[in-house]
Design a protein around this motif. Structure first.
Motif, PDB file in Angstrom:
ATOM      1  N   LEU A 101       0.814  -1.211   0.000  1.00  0.00           N
ATOM      2  CA  LEU A 101       0.000   0.000   0.000  1.00  0.00           C
ATOM      3  C   LEU A 101       0.847   1.261   0.000  1.00  0.00           C
ATOM      4  O   LEU A 101       1.898   1.313   0.645  1.00  0.00           O
ATOM      5  N   LYS A 102       0.379   2.285  -0.699  1.00  0.00           N
ATOM      6  CA  LYS A 102       1.022   3.590  -0.665  1.00  0.00           C
ATOM      7  C   LYS A 102       0.826   4.196   0.720  1.00  0.00           C
ATOM      8  O   LYS A 102      -0.136   3.878   1.423  1.00  0.00           O
ATOM      9  N   SER A 103       1.734   5.088   1.108  1.00  0.00           N
ATOM     10  CA  SER A 103       1.574   5.773   2.382  1.00  0.00           C
ATOM     11  C   SER A 103       0.421   6.758   2.282  1.00  0.00           C
ATOM     12  O   SER A 103       0.007   7.145   1.201  1.00  0.00           O
ATOM     13  N   GLY A 104      -0.114   7.129   3.412  1.00  0.00           N
ATOM     14  CA  GLY A 104      -1.244   8.051   3.470  1.00  0.00           C
ATOM     15  C   GLY A 104      -2.502   7.334   3.908  1.00  0.00           C
ATOM     16  O   GLY A 104      -2.627   6.117   3.822  1.00  0.00           O
ATOM     17  N   SER A 105      -3.452   8.101   4.407  1.00  0.00           N
ATOM     18  CA  SER A 105      -4.688   7.551   4.961  1.00  0.00           C
ATOM     19  C   SER A 105      -5.509   6.834   3.891  1.00  0.00           C
ATOM     20  O   SER A 105      -5.590   7.270   2.746  1.00  0.00           O
ATOM     21  N   LEU A 106      -6.095   5.707   4.287  1.00  0.00           N
ATOM     22  CA  LEU A 106      -7.011   4.971   3.425  1.00  0.00           C
ATOM     23  C   LEU A 106      -8.146   4.433   4.284  1.00  0.00           C
ATOM     24  O   LEU A 106      -8.086   4.467   5.507  1.00  0.00           O
ATOM     25  N   THR A 107      -9.183   3.945   3.633  1.00  0.00           N
ATOM     26  CA  THR A 107     -10.347   3.432   4.333  1.00  0.00           C
ATOM     27  C   THR A 107     -10.502   1.948   4.057  1.00  0.00           C
ATOM     28  O   THR A 107     -10.452   1.517   2.907  1.00  0.00           O
ATOM     29  N   LEU A 108     -10.683   1.172   5.129  1.00  0.00           N
ATOM     30  CA  LEU A 108     -10.977  -0.255   5.018  1.00  0.00           C
ATOM     31  C   LEU A 108     -12.469  -0.454   5.275  1.00  0.00           C
ATOM     32  O   LEU A 108     -13.022   0.097   6.224  1.00  0.00           O
ATOM     33  N   ARG A 109     -13.115  -1.258   4.414  1.00  0.00           N
ATOM     34  CA  ARG A 109     -14.521  -1.621   4.616  1.00  0.00           C
ATOM     35  C   ARG A 109     -14.546  -3.074   5.069  1.00  0.00           C
ATOM     36  O   ARG A 109     -13.961  -3.938   4.423  1.00  0.00           O
ATOM     37  N   ILE A 110     -15.226  -3.337   6.172  1.00  0.00           N
ATOM     38  CA  ILE A 110     -15.326  -4.686   6.723  1.00  0.00           C
ATOM     39  C   ILE A 110     -16.752  -5.164   6.510  1.00  0.00           C
ATOM     40  O   ILE A 110     -17.719  -4.511   6.929  1.00  0.00           O
ATOM     41  N   HIS A 111     -16.887  -6.328   5.842  1.00  0.00           N
ATOM     42  CA  HIS A 111     -18.213  -6.857   5.510  1.00  0.00           C
ATOM     43  C   HIS A 111     -18.275  -8.346   5.823  1.00  0.00           C
ATOM     44  O   HIS A 111     -17.365  -9.098   5.478  1.00  0.00           O
ATOM     45  N   HIS A 112     -19.330  -8.758   6.467  1.00  0.00           N
ATOM     46  CA  HIS A 112     -19.634 -10.172   6.725  1.00  0.00           C
ATOM     47  C   HIS A 112     -21.151 -10.289   6.753  1.00  0.00           C
ATOM     48  O   HIS A 112     -21.829  -9.429   7.322  1.00  0.00           O
ATOM     49  N   VAL A 113     -21.704 -11.346   6.158  1.00  0.00           N
ATOM     50  CA  VAL A 113     -23.162 -11.462   6.026  1.00  0.00           C
ATOM     51  C   VAL A 113     -23.894 -11.480   7.365  1.00  0.00           C
ATOM     52  O   VAL A 113     -25.055 -11.103   7.428  1.00  0.00           O
ATOM     53  N   GLU A 114     -23.237 -11.885   8.439  1.00  0.00           N
ATOM     54  CA  GLU A 114     -23.897 -11.959   9.742  1.00  0.00           C
ATOM     55  C   GLU A 114     -23.653 -10.727  10.613  1.00  0.00           C
ATOM     56  O   GLU A 114     -24.149 -10.660  11.734  1.00  0.00           O
ATOM     57  N   TYR A 115     -22.899  -9.764  10.097  1.00  0.00           N
ATOM     58  CA  TYR A 115     -22.510  -8.601  10.897  1.00  0.00           C
ATOM     59  C   TYR A 115     -22.829  -7.309  10.164  1.00  0.00           C
ATOM     60  O   TYR A 115     -22.999  -7.293   8.944  1.00  0.00           O
ATOM     61  N   LEU A 116     -22.876  -6.217  10.919  1.00  0.00           N
ATOM     62  CA  LEU A 116     -23.074  -4.908  10.327  1.00  0.00           C
ATOM     63  C   LEU A 116     -21.786  -4.465   9.641  1.00  0.00           C
ATOM     64  O   LEU A 116     -20.702  -4.632  10.191  1.00  0.00           O
ATOM     65  N   GLN A 117     -21.930  -3.921   8.455  1.00  0.00           N
ATOM     66  CA  GLN A 117     -20.757  -3.430   7.722  1.00  0.00           C
ATOM     67  C   GLN A 117     -20.225  -2.188   8.421  1.00  0.00           C
ATOM     68  O   GLN A 117     -20.983  -1.398   8.966  1.00  0.00           O
TER      69      GLN A 117
END
Length: 185
Positions: free
Chosen positions: A100-116
């Motif tokens: 990954l390049k340096s600097g802020s990024l956003t991770l999205r966490i997804h699972h069918v049984e949990y809230l994204q």
């Protein structure tokens, strides 16, 4: 305009590289500091574990995606591979995304049984490879979609709108036998 005396930690980064950290540079009055030769790596990493908010147990099979997609990865033709912007957690809830390049990024966490959910992280920051992300189990809505004769209807779209905000809208599809709604992958 000089640097006041003291002990410094230097961080070196660039848009196509990971961050290099050099601790313990001591500056005395009237002297300079030599950082030595520094080799920048081709990209930083983020990683850690995804756990259940209530139980603290690891969450297997959660998808971790870099929201900005491939634009956040270092171009490395010598690696002979294309990095993936989505990873899946292992049985310990663990994941790692490299290059990954340096600097802020956003991770999205997804699972069918949990809230994204989404979290912001900088691959150059201390702790970016030791994240602990707690996600909350979501509720389910049960029911059948029937035609006028009372027969189950397969492959029907089911939309859920409302909740705490506009982003809480969900979509599902009834199963092949029309008995239950299934969230698409």
């Amino acid at each position: 305009a000089g640097v006041p005396r003291g002990t410094y930690t230097s961080k070196i980064n660039g848009p196509e590289f990971g961050t290099a950290t050099v601790p313990g540079g001591i500056v005395e009055a009237g002297s300079g500091i030599h950082l030595r030769d520094i080799v920048l790596s081709s990209g930083g990493s983020v990683g850690g574990r995804v756990i259940d908010t209530d139980t603290g147990e690891p969450v297997f099979g959660a998808r971790i995606s870099v929201v900005q997609g491939m634009t956040r990865f270092v171009k490395d033709e010598s690696a002979g591979r294309i990095p993936r912007s989505t990873k899946v957690t292992d049985s310990n809830g663990g994941f790692s995304i490299d290059g990954l390049k340096s600097g802020s990024l956003t991770l999205r966490i997804h699972h069918v049984e949990y809230l994204q959910m989404e979290v912001s992280v900088d691959p150059g920051d201390a702790g970016a490879e030791d994240l602990e992300i707690a996600i909350e189990r979501g509720a389910t809505i049960h029911g059948e979609v029937l035609n006028a004769d009372g027969e189950p209807r397969p492959n029907m779209n089911v939309f859920l709108r409302g909740g705490a905000g506009d982003s809480d809208n969900k979509q599902a599809r009834t199963s092949k036998n029309g008995k239950r709604a299934e969230q698409p992958p």
